[in-house]
Design a protein around this motif. Structure first.
Motif, mmCIF file in Angstrom:
data_model
loop_
_atom_site.group_PDB
_atom_site.id
_atom_site.type_symbol
_atom_site.label_atom_id
_atom_site.label_comp_id
_atom_site.label_asym_id
_atom_site.label_seq_id
_atom_site.Cartn_x
_atom_site.Cartn_y
_atom_site.Cartn_z
ATOM 1 N N MET A 121 51.766 63.599 131.029
ATOM 2 C CA MET A 121 52.711 62.486 130.737
ATOM 3 C C MET A 121 51.975 61.149 130.796
ATOM 4 O O MET A 121 51.241 60.873 131.733
ATOM 5 C CB MET A 121 53.871 62.571 131.743
ATOM 6 N N ILE A 122 52.187 60.351 129.776
ATOM 7 C CA ILE A 122 51.581 59.019 129.736
ATOM 8 C C ILE A 122 52.650 58.003 130.137
ATOM 9 O O ILE A 122 53.782 58.065 129.648
ATOM 10 C CB ILE A 122 51.084 58.683 128.307
ATOM 11 N N GLU A 123 52.281 57.065 130.958
ATOM 12 C CA GLU A 123 53.197 55.963 131.280
ATOM 13 C C GLU A 123 52.683 54.717 130.564
ATOM 14 O O GLU A 123 51.508 54.344 130.720
ATOM 15 C CB GLU A 123 53.229 55.754 132.804
ATOM 16 N N LEU A 124 53.535 54.112 129.791
ATOM 17 C CA LEU A 124 53.161 52.923 129.015
ATOM 18 C C LEU A 124 53.815 51.700 129.632
ATOM 19 O O LEU A 124 55.045 51.600 129.687
ATOM 20 C CB LEU A 124 53.615 53.095 127.552
ATOM 21 N N PHE A 125 53.000 50.791 130.101
ATOM 22 C CA PHE A 125 53.489 49.503 130.628
ATOM 23 C C PHE A 125 53.428 48.529 129.463
ATOM 24 O O PHE A 125 52.336 48.262 128.933
ATOM 25 C CB PHE A 125 52.596 49.017 131.781
ATOM 26 N N SER A 126 54.580 47.999 129.089
ATOM 27 C CA SER A 126 54.575 47.245 127.841
ATOM 28 C C SER A 126 55.726 46.258 127.753
ATOM 29 O O SER A 126 56.575 46.171 128.634
ATOM 30 C CB SER A 126 54.651 48.258 126.671
ATOM 31 N N ALA A 127 55.676 45.495 126.671
ATOM 32 C CA ALA A 127 56.752 44.570 126.324
ATOM 33 C C ALA A 127 56.914 44.680 124.811
ATOM 34 O O ALA A 127 56.040 45.218 124.123
ATOM 35 C CB ALA A 127 56.381 43.146 126.734
ATOM 36 N N ASN A 128 58.025 44.135 124.301
ATOM 37 C CA ASN A 128 58.304 44.299 122.872
ATOM 38 C C ASN A 128 57.569 43.237 122.038
ATOM 39 O O ASN A 128 58.171 42.330 121.481
ATOM 40 C CB ASN A 128 59.815 44.232 122.642
ATOM 41 N N THR A 129 56.252 43.366 121.993
ATOM 42 C CA THR A 129 55.405 42.421 121.263
ATOM 43 C C THR A 129 54.485 43.238 120.340
ATOM 44 O O THR A 129 54.390 44.460 120.496
ATOM 45 C CB THR A 129 54.505 41.626 122.235
ATOM 46 N N PRO A 130 53.751 42.563 119.423
ATOM 47 C CA PRO A 130 52.839 43.325 118.565
ATOM 48 C C PRO A 130 51.827 44.153 119.362
ATOM 49 O O PRO A 130 51.599 45.328 119.060
ATOM 50 C CB PRO A 130 52.149 42.235 117.731
ATOM 51 N N ASN A 131 51.229 43.594 120.400
ATOM 52 C CA ASN A 131 50.263 44.375 121.177
ATOM 53 C C ASN A 131 50.942 45.548 121.871
ATOM 54 O O ASN A 131 50.357 46.633 122.005
ATOM 55 C CB ASN A 131 49.559 43.493 122.216
ATOM 56 N N GLY A 132 52.160 45.321 122.315
ATOM 57 C CA GLY A 132 52.908 46.394 122.964
ATOM 58 C C GLY A 132 53.234 47.517 121.987
ATOM 59 O O GLY A 132 53.139 48.708 122.327
ATOM 60 N N LYS A 133 53.627 47.125 120.775
ATOM 61 C CA LYS A 133 54.056 48.135 119.785
ATOM 62 C C LYS A 133 52.901 49.001 119.285
ATOM 63 O O LYS A 133 53.117 50.134 118.853
ATOM 64 C CB LYS A 133 54.697 47.430 118.584
ATOM 65 N N LYS A 134 51.675 48.462 119.315
ATOM 66 C CA LYS A 134 50.536 49.280 118.840
ATOM 67 C C LYS A 134 50.514 50.615 119.553
ATOM 68 O O LYS A 134 50.247 51.649 118.975
ATOM 69 C CB LYS A 134 49.204 48.603 119.223
ATOM 70 N N ILE A 135 50.752 50.578 120.862
ATOM 71 C CA ILE A 135 50.554 51.789 121.660
ATOM 72 C C ILE A 135 51.754 52.728 121.547
ATOM 73 O O ILE A 135 51.579 53.948 121.491
ATOM 74 C CB ILE A 135 50.255 51.430 123.140
ATOM 75 N N SER A 136 52.970 52.166 121.465
ATOM 76 C CA SER A 136 54.120 53.070 121.272
ATOM 77 C C SER A 136 54.003 53.750 119.911
ATOM 78 O O SER A 136 54.298 54.938 119.765
ATOM 79 C CB SER A 136 55.443 52.316 121.413
ATOM 80 N N ILE A 137 53.523 53.014 118.899
ATOM 81 C CA ILE A 137 53.333 53.620 117.568
ATOM 82 C C ILE A 137 52.299 54.750 117.668
ATOM 83 O O ILE A 137 52.523 55.866 117.183
ATOM 84 C CB ILE A 137 52.918 52.553 116.528
ATOM 85 N N MET A 138 51.181 54.480 118.332
ATOM 86 C CA MET A 138 50.135 55.509 118.462
ATOM 87 C C MET A 138 50.686 56.745 119.185
ATOM 88 O O MET A 138 50.459 57.880 118.770
ATOM 89 C CB MET A 138 48.936 54.917 119.217
ATOM 90 N N LEU A 139 51.418 56.524 120.277
ATOM 91 C CA LEU A 139 51.939 57.665 121.045
ATOM 92 C C LEU A 139 52.920 58.482 120.204
ATOM 93 O O LEU A 139 52.931 59.711 120.263
ATOM 94 C CB LEU A 139 52.598 57.152 122.334
ATOM 95 N N GLU A 140 53.727 57.791 119.401
ATOM 96 C CA GLU A 140 54.646 58.523 118.510
ATOM 97 C C GLU A 140 53.862 59.256 117.434
ATOM 98 O O GLU A 140 54.172 60.398 117.091
ATOM 99 C CB GLU A 140 55.649 57.561 117.847
ATOM 100 N N GLU A 141 52.842 58.605 116.888
ATOM 101 C CA GLU A 141 52.056 59.223 115.812
ATOM 102 C C GLU A 141 51.354 60.491 116.286
ATOM 103 O O GLU A 141 51.217 61.441 115.537
ATOM 104 C CB GLU A 141 51.009 58.226 115.273
ATOM 105 N N ILE A 142 50.887 60.506 117.526
ATOM 106 C CA ILE A 142 50.170 61.697 118.002
ATOM 107 C C ILE A 142 51.137 62.680 118.685
ATOM 108 O O ILE A 142 50.722 63.752 119.128
ATOM 109 C CB ILE A 142 48.990 61.344 118.945
ATOM 110 N N GLY A 143 52.396 62.287 118.781
ATOM 111 C CA GLY A 143 53.422 63.193 119.299
ATOM 112 C C GLY A 143 53.307 63.459 120.792
ATOM 113 O O GLY A 143 53.681 64.542 121.252
ATOM 114 N N TYR A 144 52.814 62.479 121.547
ATOM 115 C CA TYR A 144 52.719 62.668 122.996
ATOM 116 C C TYR A 144 54.011 62.234 123.679
ATOM 117 O O TYR A 144 54.660 61.281 123.255
ATOM 118 C CB TYR A 144 51.562 61.829 123.570
ATOM 119 N N GLU A 145 54.296 62.930 124.774
ATOM 120 C CA GLU A 145 55.440 62.542 125.580
ATOM 121 C C GLU A 145 55.030 61.301 126.378
ATOM 122 O O GLU A 145 53.899 61.258 126.911
ATOM 123 C CB GLU A 145 55.738 63.689 126.541
#
Ligand SMILES: N[C@@H](CCC(=O)N[C@@H](CS)C(=O)NCC(=O)O)C(=O)O
Length: 209
Positions: free
Chosen positions: A1-25
């Motif tokens: 399980m990956i924990e993503l510390f983030s905010a709703n900004t362009p830098n934040g979205k890069k990683i949520s997009i990557m995690l969705e693209e690779i299908g990780y929980e």
């Protein structure tokens, strides 16, 4: 399980997009930048410059800050969007995003979007640089399907959320036909749509205008 510390900004979205693209929980832990949560001692322990995004890979016991380093880590872990033979090209376009495209468009947001009228110099400087960036990306994409070549990679994932702020930029994305083609193609990807909406389920990449 990956924990993503983030905010709703362009830098934040890069990683949520990557995690969705690779299908990780993954689990999102929101860092409220408006309430200075990035400066809490507990967050500084995992982010020395008090910046989002950060991930903790609990399975492998790794903590990683800096979006470029996180993208490379997740790409290597998953074997996706970063192939060894093309890594020189990918690294260049990714580093250009981290060191130039993001910071300059970020300054344009500060002067043009959040604080208009405060500094004529700042507004003009970053508006001009942002126009140059649109032109330079458009030129690259006139010769190349994606930023680093024929394949969609972490260089595109890093750059996309910044161009997705095009309405704030007032530059007219639709006038840059190669950048628009790239933007529209990436906007339609399922992982991108899901990652884009990671903090607001109704948020979609705005159409070129
Ligand atoms: N080079 C960093 C930049 C990260 C960054 O600038 N994050 C901003 C949000 S988009 C932030 O955390 N700002 C809070 C602050 O500076 O206080 C990266 O790519 O991860």
């Amino acid at each position: 399980m990956i924990e993503l510390f983030s905010a709703n900004t362009p830098n934040g979205k890069k990683i949520s997009i990557m995690l969705e693209e690779i299908g990780y929980e993954y689990k999102v832990t929101k860092v409220d930048l408006n309430n200075s949560e990035q400066f809490k001692e507990s967050f500084k322990k995992i982010s020395p410059f008090s910046k989002i995004p950060v991930i903790i890979d609990h399975k492998n016991n790794k903590t990683i800050f800096e979006s470029g380093a996180i993208l490379i880590y997740l790409a290597e872990l998953s074997g996706k969007f970063y192939n060894f033979d093309e890594r020189l090209e990918i690294n260049q376009w990714l580093m250009a995003q981290i060191g130039y495209v993001g910071p300059m468009l970020g300054q344009h947001h500060q002067f043009h979007h959040y604080n208009p009228g405060k500094s004529k110099f700042g507004e003009e400087r970053y508006f001009n640089i942002s126009r140059r960036i649109y032109k330079e990306l458009d030129e690259r994409l006139s010769k190349s399907k994606y930023l680093s070549g024929n394949n969609y990679t972490i260089a595109d994932i890093g750059t996309f959320p910044w161009i997705a702020r095009h309405e704030w930029h007032d530059i007219g994305l639709k006038n840059y036909k190669n950048l628009t083609r790239w933007y529209e193609k990436i906007s339609k990807r399922n992982g991108v749509k899901k990652g884009f909406a990671f903090m607001d389920k109704n948020e979609v990449p705005p159409k070129p205008c």
